[in-house]
Design a protein around this motif. Structure first.
Motif, mmCIF file in Angstrom:
data_model
loop_
_atom_site.group_PDB
_atom_site.id
_atom_site.type_symbol
_atom_site.label_atom_id
_atom_site.label_comp_id
_atom_site.label_asym_id
_atom_site.label_seq_id
_atom_site.Cartn_x
_atom_site.Cartn_y
_atom_site.Cartn_z
ATOM 1 N N VAL A 190 0.843 -1.201 0.000
ATOM 2 C CA VAL A 190 0.000 0.000 0.000
ATOM 3 C C VAL A 190 0.874 1.246 0.000
ATOM 4 O O VAL A 190 0.653 2.185 -0.782
ATOM 5 N N VAL A 191 1.885 1.257 0.858
ATOM 6 C CA VAL A 191 2.788 2.408 0.944
ATOM 7 C C VAL A 191 3.532 2.595 -0.374
ATOM 8 O O VAL A 191 3.670 3.719 -0.879
ATOM 9 N N LYS A 192 3.979 1.505 -0.971
ATOM 10 C CA LYS A 192 4.704 1.576 -2.243
ATOM 11 C C LYS A 192 3.829 2.205 -3.330
ATOM 12 O O LYS A 192 4.291 3.049 -4.100
ATOM 13 N N GLU A 193 2.576 1.790 -3.402
ATOM 14 C CA GLU A 193 1.643 2.340 -4.400
ATOM 15 C C GLU A 193 1.434 3.837 -4.179
ATOM 16 O O GLU A 193 1.433 4.622 -5.125
ATOM 17 N N PHE A 194 1.278 4.223 -2.922
ATOM 18 C CA PHE A 194 1.074 5.632 -2.575
ATOM 19 C C PHE A 194 2.284 6.478 -2.976
ATOM 20 O O PHE A 194 2.147 7.556 -3.553
ATOM 21 N N ILE A 195 3.456 5.988 -2.682
ATOM 22 C CA ILE A 195 4.676 6.750 -2.987
ATOM 23 C C ILE A 195 4.913 6.797 -4.500
ATOM 24 O O ILE A 195 5.295 7.833 -5.044
ATOM 25 N N LYS A 196 4.636 5.698 -5.169
ATOM 26 C CA LYS A 196 4.830 5.653 -6.626
ATOM 27 C C LYS A 196 3.906 6.638 -7.336
ATOM 28 O O LYS A 196 4.330 7.386 -8.213
ATOM 29 N N ASN A 197 2.621 6.667 -6.949
ATOM 30 C CA ASN A 197 1.636 7.509 -7.634
ATOM 31 C C ASN A 197 1.477 8.894 -7.028
ATOM 32 O O ASN A 197 0.821 9.748 -7.618
ATOM 33 N N LYS A 198 2.051 9.067 -5.800
ATOM 34 C CA LYS A 198 1.911 10.341 -5.077
ATOM 35 C C LYS A 198 0.438 10.713 -4.874
ATOM 36 O O LYS A 198 0.069 11.886 -4.843
ATOM 37 N N THR A 199 -0.398 9.693 -4.758
ATOM 38 C CA THR A 199 -1.827 9.881 -4.537
ATOM 39 C C THR A 199 -2.386 8.630 -3.871
ATOM 40 O O THR A 199 -1.752 7.577 -3.899
ATOM 41 N N PHE A 200 -3.581 8.742 -3.296
ATOM 42 C CA PHE A 200 -4.223 7.592 -2.662
ATOM 43 C C PHE A 200 -4.864 6.650 -3.685
ATOM 44 O O PHE A 200 -5.331 5.580 -3.324
ATOM 45 N N GLU A 201 -4.881 7.065 -4.936
ATOM 46 C CA GLU A 201 -5.547 6.262 -5.970
ATOM 47 C C GLU A 201 -4.983 4.836 -5.997
ATOM 48 O O GLU A 201 -3.772 4.638 -6.069
ATOM 49 N N GLY A 202 -5.852 3.866 -5.904
ATOM 50 C CA GLY A 202 -5.458 2.461 -5.948
ATOM 51 C C GLY A 202 -5.113 1.864 -4.601
ATOM 52 O O GLY A 202 -5.084 0.647 -4.457
ATOM 53 N N THR A 203 -4.840 2.703 -3.605
ATOM 54 C CA THR A 203 -4.417 2.159 -2.306
ATOM 55 C C THR A 203 -5.559 1.463 -1.581
ATOM 56 O O THR A 203 -5.345 0.439 -0.934
ATOM 57 N N LEU A 204 -6.779 1.983 -1.688
ATOM 58 C CA LEU A 204 -7.912 1.346 -1.026
ATOM 59 C C LEU A 204 -8.173 -0.037 -1.612
ATOM 60 O O LEU A 204 -8.472 -0.987 -0.879
ATOM 61 N N ASP A 205 -8.000 -0.178 -2.922
ATOM 62 C CA ASP A 205 -8.181 -1.491 -3.563
ATOM 63 C C ASP A 205 -7.170 -2.504 -3.026
ATOM 64 O O ASP A 205 -7.500 -3.658 -2.776
#
Length: 199
Positions: free
Chosen positions: A163-178
């Protein structure tokens, strides 16, 4: 990354993805017979003495391999790391634990300090934050604003690395809830798998 950087040969055996490797102790738990049987199953794997890390993953699927750790430690030619979840539920399947020949590490999700490392902050900055808290020394407005925002992000995301990796990669919460929802579903499924006959 550590294994590939520090060892000539890195061999990963995942007992879920490759269940045929559960046969490697068919001839006993000696290092030579285990290495021989691994090589029979996959002749492309190379074992260089003192330069090979053997990684047994998904140990809960084949906890019997834990018996071999003592023999690997005594032999000394190959380093071994094991990883798995819910191992306590499989304890009855292990013939003999390698008491005194293994070191157990309980893994946790990322804490706030590790979250800040993932964001790129150095130990000096993190130590400074901690010293403010220990000494009850007020933060500057900028520090408070920035680190309070990071802490709120951490509270929303939790500390699961994916989850943290996705957030840092995209610089947004998009996709993290999934990802969070999928992790919870995976945990529930994993628990069901091992909860047979239990309340």
């Amino acid at each position: 990354r550590f294994a590939r950087q520090e060892y000539t040969d890195f061999i990963e055996i995942n007992f879920v993805e490759r269940p045929e490797f559960k046969e490697i102790v068919r001839d006993g738990f000696s290092v030579d017979s285990i290495i021989r049987n691994i090589s029979i199953i996959d002749p492309n794997l190379h074992f260089t003495p003192n330069e090979t890390l053997l990684f047994f993953d998904e140990l809960q699927e084949f906890p019997e391999i834990a018996t071999s750790l003592k023999f690997f430690a005594q032999d000394g030619r190959f380093d071994v790391v094991c990883s798995g979840s819910l191992l306590g539920l499989q304890v009855k399947r292990v013939k003999s634990y390698s008491v005194g020949y293994q070191e157990t590490a309980l893994m946790h999700s990322l804490d706030f300090e590790e979250f800040l490392w993932a964001k790129g902050y150095s130990d000096d900055v993190i130590d400074d934050i901690l010293s403010h808290m220990k000494e009850s020394k007020p933060f500057s407005e900028l520090e408070h604003s920035v680190f309070a925002a990071h802490f709120l992000d951490y509270c929303i995301l939790g500390g699961m690395p994916a989850v943290v990796k996705e957030f840092i990669k995209n610089k947004t919460f998009e996709g993290t809830l999934d990802i969070q929802r999928q992790l919870i579903a995976d945990y529930k499924e994993d628990i069901r798998k091992y909860a047979d006959g239990m309340d």
